[in-house]
Design a protein around this motif. Structure first.
Motif, PDB file in Angstrom:
ATOM      1  N   LEU A 136       0.643  -5.770   4.663  1.00 25.44           N
ATOM      2  CA  LEU A 136       2.084  -5.592   4.869  1.00 25.44           C
ATOM      3  C   LEU A 136       2.825  -5.646   3.534  1.00 25.44           C
ATOM      4  N   GLN A 137       2.373  -6.586   2.705  1.00 24.11           N
ATOM      5  CA  GLN A 137       3.006  -6.733   1.389  1.00 24.11           C
ATOM      6  C   GLN A 137       2.845  -5.435   0.585  1.00 24.11           C
ATOM      7  N   GLU A 138       1.640  -4.897   0.635  1.00 25.79           N
ATOM      8  CA  GLU A 138       1.353  -3.651  -0.083  1.00 25.79           C
ATOM      9  C   GLU A 138       2.188  -2.500   0.479  1.00 25.79           C
ATOM     10  N   ALA A 139       2.237  -2.418   1.821  1.00 31.24           N
ATOM     11  CA  ALA A 139       3.037  -1.357   2.448  1.00 31.24           C
ATOM     12  C   ALA A 139       4.501  -1.525   2.060  1.00 31.24           C
ATOM     13  N   GLY A 140       4.951  -2.794   1.970  1.00 33.61           N
ATOM     14  CA  GLY A 140       6.335  -3.081   1.593  1.00 33.61           C
ATOM     15  C   GLY A 140       6.619  -2.620   0.177  1.00 33.61           C
ATOM     16  N   ALA A 157       5.719   6.718   3.474  1.00 34.02           N
ATOM     17  CA  ALA A 157       5.672   5.261   3.330  1.00 34.02           C
ATOM     18  C   ALA A 157       6.228   4.565   4.568  1.00 34.02           C
ATOM     19  N   ALA A 158       7.246   5.156   5.210  1.00 33.46           N
ATOM     20  CA  ALA A 158       7.810   4.569   6.429  1.00 33.46           C
ATOM     21  C   ALA A 158       6.788   4.640   7.564  1.00 33.46           C
ATOM     22  N   ASP A 159       6.051   5.734   7.655  1.00 33.65           N
ATOM     23  CA  ASP A 159       4.983   5.841   8.658  1.00 33.65           C
ATOM     24  C   ASP A 159       3.958   4.734   8.447  1.00 33.65           C
ATOM     25  N   GLY A 160       3.577   4.529   7.178  1.00 37.79           N
ATOM     26  CA  GLY A 160       2.581   3.499   6.859  1.00 37.79           C
ATOM     27  C   GLY A 160       3.083   2.117   7.239  1.00 37.79           C
TER      28      GLY A 160
END
Ligand SMILES: [Fe+2]
Ligand SMILES: [Fe+2]
Length: 197
Positions: A136-140, A157-160
């Motif tokens: 989650l941190q990475e996606a953030g 990135a929003a999809d991820g």
């Protein structure tokens, strides 16, 4: 069934609740009786409240990510809302697990050794959830970088982020519910003294 098969069935991604040997106290104290039970004290209520907060926050973060994905919220408004909340979520959940692993679980295992295997499973969940928190941190971070760039990058990135949060929510629900089903019956049976209070 071998012990290994059995353990695999109990991991966070596969189990659908506790097996019979870990439900001995839950059978005696089903969820319907918790609210009215005199041994449901302040600490238990606080702890259940933290779990509800984590569920609500995860759901809120997911809905915000979905709005960004659908293009119904401007990127800058999203960022202002999202960043402090996801940071709070990651930090608080990590702290919550530390207290459980180092304080609550050892005390509860000593109080009710018949449920020791359940606490081992929950500790294993914490490790899996920690890996999820890192994703989650990475996606953030990816999302924050993308917000400053072209629109298609934001969409990707929003999809991820939406996928990461919805997978995380599923695991978190399973973990919190099972944890409550293991712990609250012990506290109702023995009182909150089982947590050193
Ligand atoms: Fe936990
Ligand atoms: Fe917890």
């Amino acid at each position: 069934m071998s012990a290994t098969d059995d353990d695999a069935l109990l991991d966070l991604d596969h189990r659908t609740g506790w097996p019979a040997d870990l439900r001995v106290l839950l059978e005696r104290y089903p969820r319907e009786v918790w609210e009215e039970h005199p041994n449901l004290g302040d600490l238990s209520r606080f702890w259940l409240g933290r779990h509800d907060m984590f569920r609500e926050l995860n759901t809120g973060l997911l809905s915000a990510a979905d709005q960004l994905k659908a293009g119904t919220v401007p990127a800058e408004a999203f960022r202002t809302w999202f960043v402090p909340r996801i940071q709070f979520f990651l930090r608080e959940l990590h702290g919550h697990h530390m207290i459980e692993d180092h304080n609550y679980f050892p005390m509860l295992t000593a109080t009710e050794p018949r449920l020791a295997r359940g606490f081992e499973v929950l500790e294993g969940d914490h490790e899996m959830i920690h890996t999820g928190l890192l994703s989650l941190q990475e996606a953030g971070n990816g999302l924050l970088q993308a917000l400053a760039g072209p629109k298609d990058r934001v969409q990707y990135a929003a999809d991820g982020m939406s996928d990461a949060l919805s997978g995380f929510l599923k695991s978190l629900h399973r973990h919190l519910g099972d944890e409550e089903d293991l712990i609250i019956p012990i506290l109702l049976d023995r009182g909150e003294g089982a947590l050193g209070h």
